[in-house]
Design a protein around this motif. Structure first.
Motif, short mmCIF file in Angstrom:
data_model
loop_
_atom_site.label_atom_id
_atom_site.label_comp_id
_atom_site.label_asym_id
_atom_site.label_seq_id
_atom_site.Cartn_x
_atom_site.Cartn_y
_atom_site.Cartn_z
N LYS A 148 -86.61 73.49 93.95
CA LYS A 148 -87.69 74.59 93.84
C LYS A 148 -87.36 75.74 94.53
N GLY A 149 -86.83 75.99 95.78
CA GLY A 149 -86.47 77.22 96.22
C GLY A 149 -85.30 77.97 95.49
N LEU A 150 -84.20 77.10 95.01
CA LEU A 150 -83.16 77.74 94.31
C LEU A 150 -83.69 78.38 93.06
N PHE A 151 -84.73 77.59 92.39
CA PHE A 151 -85.01 78.14 91.06
C PHE A 151 -85.98 79.52 91.25
N GLN A 152 -86.99 79.41 92.30
CA GLN A 152 -87.82 80.61 92.41
C GLN A 152 -86.92 81.68 93.00
N SER A 153 -86.00 81.39 93.93
CA SER A 153 -85.31 82.69 94.41
C SER A 153 -84.33 83.31 93.46
N SER A 154 -83.78 82.30 92.66
CA SER A 154 -82.81 82.98 91.38
C SER A 154 -83.74 83.38 90.42
N LEU A 155 -84.83 83.26 90.12
CA LEU A 155 -85.67 83.93 89.15
C LEU A 155 -86.19 85.10 89.69
N LYS A 156 -86.48 85.32 90.96
CA LYS A 156 -86.77 86.55 91.53
C LYS A 156 -85.78 87.46 91.48
N ALA A 157 -84.55 86.69 92.02
CA ALA A 157 -83.30 87.63 91.91
C ALA A 157 -83.10 88.32 90.69
N TYR A 158 -83.41 87.67 89.49
CA TYR A 158 -83.16 88.08 88.26
C TYR A 158 -84.05 89.00 87.74
N LEU A 159 -85.46 89.10 88.06
CA LEU A 159 -86.46 89.98 87.85
C LEU A 159 -86.22 91.04 88.55
N ILE A 160 -85.51 91.06 89.93
CA ILE A 160 -85.37 92.37 90.66
C ILE A 160 -84.04 93.08 90.03
N TYR A 161 -83.31 92.14 89.73
CA TYR A 161 -81.81 92.82 89.13
C TYR A 161 -82.20 93.66 87.77
N SER A 162 -83.08 92.95 87.10
CA SER A 162 -83.52 93.33 85.83
C SER A 162 -84.47 94.55 85.61
N TYR A 163 -85.38 94.49 86.61
CA TYR A 163 -86.57 95.57 86.51
C TYR A 163 -86.65 96.22 88.03
N GLY A 164 -85.90 96.02 89.04
CA GLY A 164 -86.16 96.59 90.21
C GLY A 164 -87.41 96.39 90.79
N VAL A 165 -87.93 97.27 91.70
CA VAL A 165 -89.03 96.96 92.37
C VAL A 165 -90.31 96.99 91.50
N ASP A 166 -89.86 97.61 90.08
CA ASP A 166 -91.32 97.47 89.24
C ASP A 166 -91.48 96.34 88.88
N GLY A 167 -90.70 95.07 88.99
CA GLY A 167 -90.47 93.81 88.42
C GLY A 167 -91.50 93.01 89.54
N TYR A 168 -92.03 93.72 90.47
CA TYR A 168 -92.64 92.70 91.67
C TYR A 168 -93.95 92.10 91.05
N GLY A 169 -94.53 92.79 90.05
CA GLY A 169 -95.82 92.24 89.50
C GLY A 169 -95.35 90.90 88.73
N GLN A 170 -94.23 90.74 87.92
CA GLN A 170 -93.88 89.59 87.20
C GLN A 170 -93.45 88.67 88.23
N VAL A 171 -92.84 88.95 89.44
CA VAL A 171 -92.38 88.13 90.40
C VAL A 171 -93.74 87.51 90.77
N LEU A 172 -94.72 87.99 91.19
CA LEU A 172 -96.00 87.36 91.70
C LEU A 172 -96.34 86.32 90.66
N ILE A 173 -96.47 86.74 89.64
CA ILE A 173 -96.89 85.64 88.47
C ILE A 173 -96.13 84.72 88.29
N TYR A 174 -94.95 84.58 87.89
CA TYR A 174 -93.95 83.54 87.74
C TYR A 174 -93.77 82.71 88.96
N ARG A 175 -93.73 83.49 90.19
CA ARG A 175 -93.57 82.41 91.34
C ARG A 175 -94.65 81.49 91.43
N GLN A 176 -95.86 82.21 91.20
CA GLN A 176 -97.27 81.28 91.44
C GLN A 176 -97.03 79.93 90.38
N ILE A 177 -96.95 80.39 89.01
CA ILE A 177 -96.81 79.48 88.14
C ILE A 177 -95.69 78.54 88.22
#
Length: 220
Positions: A148-177
């Motif tokens: 769980k930790g590896l998946f969520q952290s890696s997903l968050k890293a991918y979103l930050i790398y792809s969209y920068g700070v603007d990807g934070y909204g997606q991080v919140l949604i995908y992390r919760q799901i």
């Protein structure tokens, strides 16, 4: 369960998302991010006090809150804050993994703590949960925490790398799901362990009594 899911949705996703979106312009990205973590922090403390978690479980929660808050405050800017949260997530996964490698699965100690709150002696619960045929399942459930930790952290890293700070909204949604999905899998794991403990008690003592492990699913 539905009430808890609704509260999780409000405090871990909805409120942070609102604070983030409407706080960026007046406060800037960094302070908007800091403020967005406040609802979840307050809610986590409330849950901690209300559910009266102690020892390993309580210590883990308190340390997580302390480290998370310290990292957020010391990050300096929004992007560093997000990346530091990713690194912190990997660190938590490493802690879970080490507990498996050293045959001290944290999932077992969470279950022991919860059983203790139901009135069952810690040593008896630990001995029961460490029985051959049951112990391995706690190892596997702890493995789910690792994944769980590896998946969520890696997903968050991918979103930050792809969209920068603007990807934070997606991080919140995908992390919760993803959090709900993994929580469901972990709960299933605990319920399965309960059935194995019942079976073990019946085989060893010829009775189908309620054991401390029947409370273990609440530790998830």
């Amino acid at each position: 369960m539905k009430k808890l899911m609704a509260l999780d949705l409000v405090f871990y996703m909805a409120l942070p998302f609102i604070v983030w979106n409407y706080g960026r312009e007046p406060f800037g990205d960094y302070y908007a991010l800091l403020l967005s973590t406040v609802p979840g922090l307050i809610y986590t403390i409330y849950r901690f006090v209300r559910e009266k978690q102690f020892n390993i479980s309580g210590l883990f929660i308190i340390l997580s809150l302390f480290l998370g808050t310290a990292v957020n405050l010391l990050s300096g800017n929004a992007e560093n804050l997000l990346w530091n949260q990713v690194y912190l997530g990997y660190m938590y996964s490493s802690v879970y993994l080490l507990s498996v490698l050293f045959r001290r699965p944290l999932a077992l100690y969470f279950a022991v703590d919860f059983a203790y709150l139901q009135g069952h002696p810690r040593e008896e619960s630990k001995a029961l949960f460490s029985t051959k045929g049951i112990f391995k399942w706690y190892q596997m459930v702890t493995g789910l925490f690792v994944f769980k930790g590896l998946f969520q952290s890696s997903l968050k890293a991918y979103l930050i790398y792809s969209y920068g700070v603007d990807g934070y909204g997606q991080v919140l949604i995908y992390r919760q799901i993803s959090g709900w999905i993994f929580s469901g899998l972990i709960a299933i794991g605990y319920f399965y362990i309960v059935s194995q403990v019942r079976r073990y008690i019946k085989e060893q003592y010829g009775e189908d009594s309620i054991s401390p492990a029947e409370q273990a699913d609440g530790a998830s």
